[in-house]
Enzyme design. Structure first.
Site, PDB file in Angstrom:
ATOM      1  N   SER A   9       0.834  -1.200   0.000  1.00 37.52           N
ATOM      2  CA  SER A   9       0.000   0.000   0.000  1.00 37.52           C
ATOM      3  C   SER A   9       0.872   1.254   0.000  1.00 37.52           C
ATOM      4  O   SER A   9       1.575   1.540   0.975  1.00 37.52           O
ATOM      5  CB  SER A   9      -0.915  -0.004   1.227  1.00 37.52           C
ATOM      6  OG  SER A   9      -1.599   1.221   1.275  1.00 37.52           O
ATOM      7  N   HIS A  34      -1.022  -1.093  -4.394  1.00 42.99           N
ATOM      8  CA  HIS A  34      -2.325  -0.770  -3.821  1.00 42.99           C
ATOM      9  C   HIS A  34      -2.368   0.739  -3.576  1.00 42.99           C
ATOM     10  O   HIS A  34      -1.502   1.314  -2.904  1.00 42.99           O
ATOM     11  CB  HIS A  34      -2.530  -1.545  -2.509  1.00 42.99           C
ATOM     12  CG  HIS A  34      -3.888  -1.350  -1.904  1.00 42.99           C
ATOM     13  ND1 HIS A  34      -5.000  -2.031  -2.331  1.00 42.99           N
ATOM     14  CD2 HIS A  34      -4.303  -0.539  -0.902  1.00 42.99           C
ATOM     15  CE1 HIS A  34      -6.049  -1.660  -1.613  1.00 42.99           C
ATOM     16  NE2 HIS A  34      -5.658  -0.749  -0.735  1.00 42.99           N
ATOM     17  N   ASP A  36      -4.626   3.934  -2.288  1.00 42.36           N
ATOM     18  CA  ASP A  36      -5.769   4.303  -1.447  1.00 42.36           C
ATOM     19  C   ASP A  36      -6.210   5.736  -1.708  1.00 42.36           C
ATOM     20  O   ASP A  36      -5.465   6.671  -1.427  1.00 42.36           O
ATOM     21  CB  ASP A  36      -5.384   4.177   0.028  1.00 42.36           C
ATOM     22  CG  ASP A  36      -5.207   2.733   0.437  1.00 42.36           C
ATOM     23  OD1 ASP A  36      -6.168   1.958   0.309  1.00 42.36           O
ATOM     24  OD2 ASP A  36      -4.087   2.363   0.870  1.00 42.36           O
ATOM     25  N   MET A  38      -8.864   8.614  -0.651  1.00 41.13           N
ATOM     26  CA  MET A  38      -9.776   8.972   0.450  1.00 41.13           C
ATOM     27  C   MET A  38     -10.278  10.395   0.254  1.00 41.13           C
ATOM     28  O   MET A  38      -9.501  11.281  -0.095  1.00 41.13           O
ATOM     29  CB  MET A  38      -9.028   8.903   1.780  1.00 41.13           C
ATOM     30  CG  MET A  38      -8.379   7.568   2.045  1.00 41.13           C
ATOM     31  SD  MET A  38      -7.496   7.614   3.608  1.00 41.13           S
ATOM     32  CE  MET A  38      -6.757   5.979   3.604  1.00 41.13           C
ATOM     33  N   HIS A  67      -8.107   1.508  -4.676  1.00 39.85           N
ATOM     34  CA  HIS A  67      -9.128   1.308  -3.643  1.00 39.85           C
ATOM     35  C   HIS A  67      -9.777   2.658  -3.371  1.00 39.85           C
ATOM     36  O   HIS A  67      -9.167   3.537  -2.757  1.00 39.85           O
ATOM     37  CB  HIS A  67      -8.420   0.730  -2.396  1.00 39.85           C
ATOM     38  CG  HIS A  67      -9.291   0.610  -1.181  1.00 39.85           C
ATOM     39  ND1 HIS A  67      -8.755   0.384   0.076  1.00 39.85           N
ATOM     40  CD2 HIS A  67     -10.631   0.669  -1.019  1.00 39.85           C
ATOM     41  CE1 HIS A  67      -9.754   0.314   0.958  1.00 39.85           C
ATOM     42  NE2 HIS A  67     -10.884   0.480   0.325  1.00 39.85           N
ATOM     43  N   MET A  69     -12.010   4.982  -1.477  1.00 42.92           N
ATOM     44  CA  MET A  69     -12.750   5.240  -0.233  1.00 42.92           C
ATOM     45  C   MET A  69     -13.400   6.604  -0.384  1.00 42.92           C
ATOM     46  O   MET A  69     -13.059   7.570   0.313  1.00 42.92           O
ATOM     47  CB  MET A  69     -11.790   5.195   0.958  1.00 42.92           C
ATOM     48  CG  MET A  69     -11.407   3.773   1.333  1.00 42.92           C
ATOM     49  SD  MET A  69      -9.919   3.715   2.343  1.00 42.92           S
ATOM     50  CE  MET A  69      -8.692   3.721   1.047  1.00 42.92           C
ATOM     51  N   MET A 138     -12.243  -5.354   4.315  1.00 41.93           N
ATOM     52  CA  MET A 138     -11.442  -4.507   5.210  1.00 41.93           C
ATOM     53  C   MET A 138     -11.207  -5.277   6.511  1.00 41.93           C
ATOM     54  O   MET A 138     -12.136  -5.867   7.061  1.00 41.93           O
ATOM     55  CB  MET A 138     -12.176  -3.200   5.547  1.00 41.93           C
ATOM     56  CG  MET A 138     -12.354  -2.217   4.397  1.00 41.93           C
ATOM     57  SD  MET A 138     -10.861  -1.810   3.471  1.00 41.93           S
ATOM     58  CE  MET A 138      -9.759  -1.206   4.750  1.00 41.93           C
ATOM     59  N   GLY A 143      -9.343   4.320   6.496  1.00 39.09           N
ATOM     60  CA  GLY A 143      -9.013   5.731   6.673  1.00 39.09           C
ATOM     61  C   GLY A 143      -7.558   5.957   7.055  1.00 39.09           C
ATOM     62  O   GLY A 143      -6.998   6.997   6.742  1.00 39.09           O
ATOM     63  N   PHE A 144      -6.959   4.977   7.697  1.00 39.98           N
ATOM     64  CA  PHE A 144      -5.599   5.174   8.186  1.00 39.98           C
ATOM     65  C   PHE A 144      -4.804   3.868   8.090  1.00 39.98           C
ATOM     66  O   PHE A 144      -5.369   2.789   8.311  1.00 39.98           O
ATOM     67  CB  PHE A 144      -5.603   5.630   9.652  1.00 39.98           C
ATOM     68  CG  PHE A 144      -6.386   6.901   9.849  1.00 39.98           C
ATOM     69  CD1 PHE A 144      -5.782   8.139   9.666  1.00 39.98           C
ATOM     70  CD2 PHE A 144      -7.737   6.850  10.167  1.00 39.98           C
ATOM     71  CE1 PHE A 144      -6.526   9.313   9.804  1.00 39.98           C
ATOM     72  CE2 PHE A 144      -8.484   8.019  10.319  1.00 39.98           C
ATOM     73  CZ  PHE A 144      -7.871   9.255  10.146  1.00 39.98           C
ATOM     74  N   GLY A 145      -3.518   4.001   7.822  1.00 35.71           N
ATOM     75  CA  GLY A 145      -2.625   2.853   7.872  1.00 35.71           C
ATOM     76  C   GLY A 145      -2.189   2.611   9.314  1.00 35.71           C
ATOM     77  O   GLY A 145      -2.494   3.410  10.206  1.00 35.71           O
ATOM     78  N   GLY A 146      -1.521   1.518   9.527  1.00 32.07           N
ATOM     79  CA  GLY A 146      -0.903   1.249  10.827  1.00 32.07           C
ATOM     80  C   GLY A 146      -1.851   0.834  11.937  1.00 32.07           C
ATOM     81  O   GLY A 146      -1.481   0.871  13.110  1.00 32.07           O
ATOM     82  N   ASP A 176      -7.231  -6.061   3.547  1.00 30.03           N
ATOM     83  CA  ASP A 176      -6.559  -4.765   3.679  1.00 30.03           C
ATOM     84  C   ASP A 176      -6.653  -4.275   5.124  1.00 30.03           C
ATOM     85  O   ASP A 176      -7.757  -4.011   5.619  1.00 30.03           O
ATOM     86  CB  ASP A 176      -7.259  -3.787   2.724  1.00 30.03           C
ATOM     87  CG  ASP A 176      -6.571  -2.436   2.636  1.00 30.03           C
ATOM     88  OD1 ASP A 176      -5.499  -2.263   3.244  1.00 30.03           O
ATOM     89  OD2 ASP A 176      -7.127  -1.560   1.949  1.00 30.03           O
ATOM     90  N   GLY A 177      -5.475  -4.130   5.761  1.00 27.37           N
ATOM     91  CA  GLY A 177      -5.417  -3.543   7.099  1.00 27.37           C
ATOM     92  C   GLY A 177      -4.779  -4.461   8.117  1.00 27.37           C
ATOM     93  O   GLY A 177      -5.256  -5.570   8.350  1.00 27.37           O
ATOM     94  N   GLY A 178      -3.665  -4.012   8.675  1.00 26.45           N
ATOM     95  CA  GLY A 178      -3.015  -4.785   9.736  1.00 26.45           C
ATOM     96  C   GLY A 178      -2.412  -6.106   9.279  1.00 26.45           C
ATOM     97  O   GLY A 178      -2.226  -7.019  10.081  1.00 26.45           O
ATOM     98  N   GLY A 198       0.762  -2.176   4.114  1.00 25.73           N
ATOM     99  CA  GLY A 198       1.327  -0.838   4.071  1.00 25.73           C
ATOM    100  C   GLY A 198       2.480  -0.695   5.030  1.00 25.73           C
ATOM    101  O   GLY A 198       3.653  -0.815   4.657  1.00 25.73           O
ATOM    102  N   SER A 199       2.156  -0.470   6.313  1.00 26.94           N
ATOM    103  CA  SER A 199       3.224  -0.198   7.279  1.00 26.94           C
ATOM    104  C   SER A 199       4.159  -1.392   7.449  1.00 26.94           C
ATOM    105  O   SER A 199       5.358  -1.212   7.678  1.00 26.94           O
ATOM    106  CB  SER A 199       2.633   0.229   8.618  1.00 26.94           C
ATOM    107  OG  SER A 199       1.564  -0.595   8.977  1.00 26.94           O
TER     108      SER A 199
HETATM  109  C1  DX5 Z   1      -6.584   2.114   4.997  1.00 27.12           C
HETATM  110  C2  DX5 Z   1      -6.095   1.615   3.665  1.00 27.12           C
HETATM  111  C3  DX5 Z   1      -5.035   0.590   3.717  1.00 27.12           C
HETATM  112  C4  DX5 Z   1      -3.795   0.954   4.493  1.00 27.12           C
HETATM  113  C5  DX5 Z   1      -3.299  -0.312   5.115  1.00 27.12           C
HETATM  114  O1  DX5 Z   1      -7.862   2.614   4.917  1.00 27.12           O
HETATM  115  O2  DX5 Z   1      -7.166   1.071   2.886  1.00 27.12           O
HETATM  116  O3  DX5 Z   1      -4.685   0.141   2.396  1.00 27.12           O
HETATM  117  O4  DX5 Z   1      -2.785   1.520   3.720  1.00 27.12           O
HETATM  118  O5  DX5 Z   1      -2.251  -0.004   5.951  1.00 27.12           O
HETATM  119  P1  DX5 Z   1      -1.604  -1.067   6.958  1.00 27.12           P
HETATM  120  O6  DX5 Z   1      -1.108  -2.219   6.118  1.00 27.12           O
HETATM  121  O7  DX5 Z   1      -0.522  -0.278   7.595  1.00 27.12           O
HETATM  122  O8  DX5 Z   1      -2.675  -1.494   7.899  1.00 27.12           O
HETATM  123 ZN    ZN Z   2      -6.646   0.117   0.918  1.00 25.01          ZN
END
Ligand code: DX5
Ligand code: ZN
Length: 219
Positions: A9, A34, A36, A38, A67, A69, A138, A143-146, A176-178, A198-199
């Site tokens: 991501s 990927h 994102d 928003m 993606h 959002m 999801m 909305g946020f990474g990490g 997607d996420g964590g 992502g992170s």
């Molecule tokens: C959040 C995004 C994700 C985000 C995932 O809304 O859709 O794609 O980048 O980040 P990580 O992998 O850090 O959870």
């Molecule tokens: Zn995403």
């Protein structure tokens, strides 16, 4: 090599060194980028839009998995195609005429996917599944990474895997996420095909190795 697809991501990349980070992904075992998008309405954050995607496309040698959002994504499908989207996923919760929006994505020449928030039951996909190249579940609130992986995702993946297999479809399941090596392993065992990270990738001392670890995990 496994048939699991890995989609780093870009949200977690260093935007001041975007070309460098894109080239890292080009040179890794990752399969897609990927991306994102928003809008500050559908999710409480604003990321980036068309000019940044266009810039990414100039250097990326792998498909862009976009993606969205955003509210009413149907307003912008052709624009995202123009700046280089290969796959476009829209949230079930953000578009009233999902069937029409998926057709619009395909008519634009992209692969079409649906995204479900954590609270939307996978059963809403029963009738629309044959129209989906991919379903993105999801595993965090978008909305946020990490953020931390939500455990209910494992059961949701299993349910969706069963629905897809019972219908003899080849719809991909993306998460997607964590996602990290540990959650990724359990997701793959539960039936996921595509892992967004992502992170875990960009925050890693050796992102190439982090990607290779995800790519080469055993089912
Ligand atoms: C959040 C995004 C994700 C985000 C995932 O809304 O859709 O794609 O980048 O980040 P990580 O992998 O850090 O959870
Ligand atoms: Zn995403």
């Amino acid at each position: 090599m496994s048939n699991i697809l890995i989609a780093p991501s870009v949200l977690a990349a260093d935007f001041a060194n975007l070309q460098r980070d894109i080239e890292m992904v080009n040179n890794s075992q990752a399969d897609w980028f990927h991306i994102d998008v928003m809008d500050g309405h559908f999710v409480p954050n604003i990321s980036y839009g068309m000019p940044v995607i266009e810039a990414i496309k100039k250097h990326a040698t792998k498909p862009l998995d976009v993606h969205l959002m955003i509210e009413k994504p149907e307003r912008y499908i052709e624009n995202f195609k123009q700046v280089g989207a290969d796959i476009i996923t829209v949230h079930h919760e953000a578009t009233v005429h999902l069937h029409r929006t998926l057709r619009q994505i395909k008519d634009a020449g992209c692969k079409a996917g649906v995204v479900l928030n954590l609270s939307t039951p996978v059963s809403v996909l029963e009738d629309i599944l044959p129209e989906c190249y991919m379903v993105l579940l999801m595993s965090i609130n978008p909305g946020f990474g990490g953020q931390k992986f939500e455990e209910i995702t494992i059961d949701r993946v299993k349910k969706l895997r069963k629905m897809i297999d019972e219908r003899g479809l080849d719809t991909l399941i993306e998460i997607d996420g964590g996602v990290n090596q540990e959650t990724g392993q359990r997701l793959v065992e539960s039936g996921a095909n595509v892992l967004v990270a992502g992170s875990y990738v960009f925050g890693n001392k050796n992102p190439i190795e982090a990607i290779a670890g995800l790519k080469n995990m055993k089912k």
